[in-house]
Design a protein around this motif. Structure first.
Motif, PDB file in Angstrom:
ATOM      1  N   GLY A 120      57.271  -3.936 -25.413  1.00  0.00           N
ATOM      2  CA  GLY A 120      58.304  -4.975 -25.333  1.00  0.00           C
ATOM      3  C   GLY A 120      59.386  -4.797 -26.380  1.00  0.00           C
ATOM      4  O   GLY A 120      60.571  -4.967 -26.099  1.00  0.00           O
ATOM      5  N   ILE A 121      58.977  -4.451 -27.600  1.00  0.00           N
ATOM      6  CA  ILE A 121      59.965  -4.211 -28.657  1.00  0.00           C
ATOM      7  C   ILE A 121      60.854  -3.039 -28.291  1.00  0.00           C
ATOM      8  O   ILE A 121      62.081  -3.096 -28.438  1.00  0.00           O
ATOM      9  CB  ILE A 121      59.259  -3.982 -30.004  1.00  0.00           C
ATOM     10  N   TYR A 122      60.238  -1.981 -27.795  1.00  0.00           N
ATOM     11  CA  TYR A 122      61.054  -0.828 -27.417  1.00  0.00           C
ATOM     12  C   TYR A 122      61.994  -1.171 -26.269  1.00  0.00           C
ATOM     13  O   TYR A 122      63.145  -0.739 -26.254  1.00  0.00           O
ATOM     14  CB  TYR A 122      60.193   0.376 -27.046  1.00  0.00           C
ATOM     15  N   LEU A 123      61.526  -1.970 -25.318  1.00  0.00           N
ATOM     16  CA  LEU A 123      62.385  -2.359 -24.199  1.00  0.00           C
ATOM     17  C   LEU A 123      63.586  -3.156 -24.694  1.00  0.00           C
ATOM     18  O   LEU A 123      64.720  -2.916 -24.260  1.00  0.00           O
ATOM     19  CB  LEU A 123      61.590  -3.179 -23.181  1.00  0.00           C
ATOM     20  N   LEU A 124      63.355  -4.089 -25.613  1.00  0.00           N
ATOM     21  CA  LEU A 124      64.473  -4.866 -26.158  1.00  0.00           C
ATOM     22  C   LEU A 124      65.449  -3.981 -26.931  1.00  0.00           C
ATOM     23  O   LEU A 124      66.667  -4.139 -26.811  1.00  0.00           O
ATOM     24  CB  LEU A 124      63.949  -5.979 -27.062  1.00  0.00           C
ATOM     25  N   ASP A 161      65.141   8.572 -36.347  1.00  0.00           N
ATOM     26  CA  ASP A 161      64.302   9.525 -35.632  1.00  0.00           C
ATOM     27  C   ASP A 161      62.835   9.124 -35.653  1.00  0.00           C
ATOM     28  O   ASP A 161      62.056   9.573 -34.825  1.00  0.00           O
ATOM     29  CB  ASP A 161      64.457  10.923 -36.232  1.00  0.00           C
ATOM     30  N   LEU A 162      62.458   8.277 -36.595  1.00  0.00           N
ATOM     31  CA  LEU A 162      61.077   7.845 -36.671  1.00  0.00           C
ATOM     32  C   LEU A 162      60.722   6.917 -35.513  1.00  0.00           C
ATOM     33  O   LEU A 162      59.628   6.978 -34.962  1.00  0.00           O
ATOM     34  CB  LEU A 162      60.825   7.129 -38.004  1.00  0.00           C
ATOM     35  N   PHE A 163      61.652   6.045 -35.118  1.00  0.00           N
ATOM     36  CA  PHE A 163      61.400   5.087 -34.049  1.00  0.00           C
ATOM     37  C   PHE A 163      62.185   5.484 -32.811  1.00  0.00           C
ATOM     38  O   PHE A 163      63.168   4.863 -32.442  1.00  0.00           O
ATOM     39  CB  PHE A 163      61.794   3.671 -34.483  1.00  0.00           C
ATOM     40  N   ASN A 164      61.734   6.512 -32.126  1.00  0.00           N
ATOM     41  CA  ASN A 164      62.385   6.940 -30.894  1.00  0.00           C
ATOM     42  C   ASN A 164      61.412   6.756 -29.728  1.00  0.00           C
ATOM     43  O   ASN A 164      60.301   6.264 -29.904  1.00  0.00           O
ATOM     44  CB  ASN A 164      62.853   8.388 -31.019  1.00  0.00           C
ATOM     45  N   PHE A 165      61.838   7.156 -28.538  1.00  0.00           N
ATOM     46  CA  PHE A 165      61.003   6.921 -27.360  1.00  0.00           C
ATOM     47  C   PHE A 165      59.632   7.581 -27.455  1.00  0.00           C
ATOM     48  O   PHE A 165      58.624   6.924 -27.165  1.00  0.00           O
ATOM     49  CB  PHE A 165      61.718   7.371 -26.087  1.00  0.00           C
ATOM     50  N   ALA A 221      53.906   7.033 -27.533  1.00  0.00           N
ATOM     51  CA  ALA A 221      52.624   7.505 -28.055  1.00  0.00           C
ATOM     52  C   ALA A 221      51.823   6.361 -28.670  1.00  0.00           C
ATOM     53  O   ALA A 221      50.609   6.260 -28.455  1.00  0.00           O
ATOM     54  CB  ALA A 221      52.856   8.601 -29.092  1.00  0.00           C
ATOM     55  N   LEU A 222      52.485   5.483 -29.423  1.00  0.00           N
ATOM     56  CA  LEU A 222      51.791   4.355 -30.032  1.00  0.00           C
ATOM     57  C   LEU A 222      51.252   3.399 -28.969  1.00  0.00           C
ATOM     58  O   LEU A 222      50.091   2.966 -29.024  1.00  0.00           O
ATOM     59  CB  LEU A 222      52.730   3.609 -30.985  1.00  0.00           C
TER      60      LEU A 222
END
Length: 70
Positions: free
Chosen positions: A11-15, A25-29, A34-35
């Motif tokens: 959900g966080i990634y979708l937002l 680069d640490l928080f990419n798709f 993977a998480l």
């Protein structure tokens, strides 16, 4: 609990994706995928699936009169 955590990660990634937030680069798709998949696989493996009964055995536990018995 792990399935809920995986849903939160997705959900966080979708937002972030919907609002077009630029992340490092640490928080990419691949990191979010993977998480989330790791949390889902741990949940499906039975890790963190909730408290277990200490009495052993499975089935329903009834207190008092059992339903359906006259």
């Amino acid at each position: 609990m792990l399935a809920i955590a995986a849903a939160v990660v997705f959900g966080i990634y979708l937002l972030l994706d919907l609002f077009d937030v630029k992340t490092t680069d640490l928080f990419n798709f691949p990191t979010f995928a993977a998480l989330g998949l790791l949390l889902l696989s741990l949940y499906l493996a039975g890790i963190g699936s909730g408290p277990r009964n200490g009495s052993g055995g499975s089935g329903r536990r009834f207190s008092g009169r059992r339903p359906g018995r006259g």
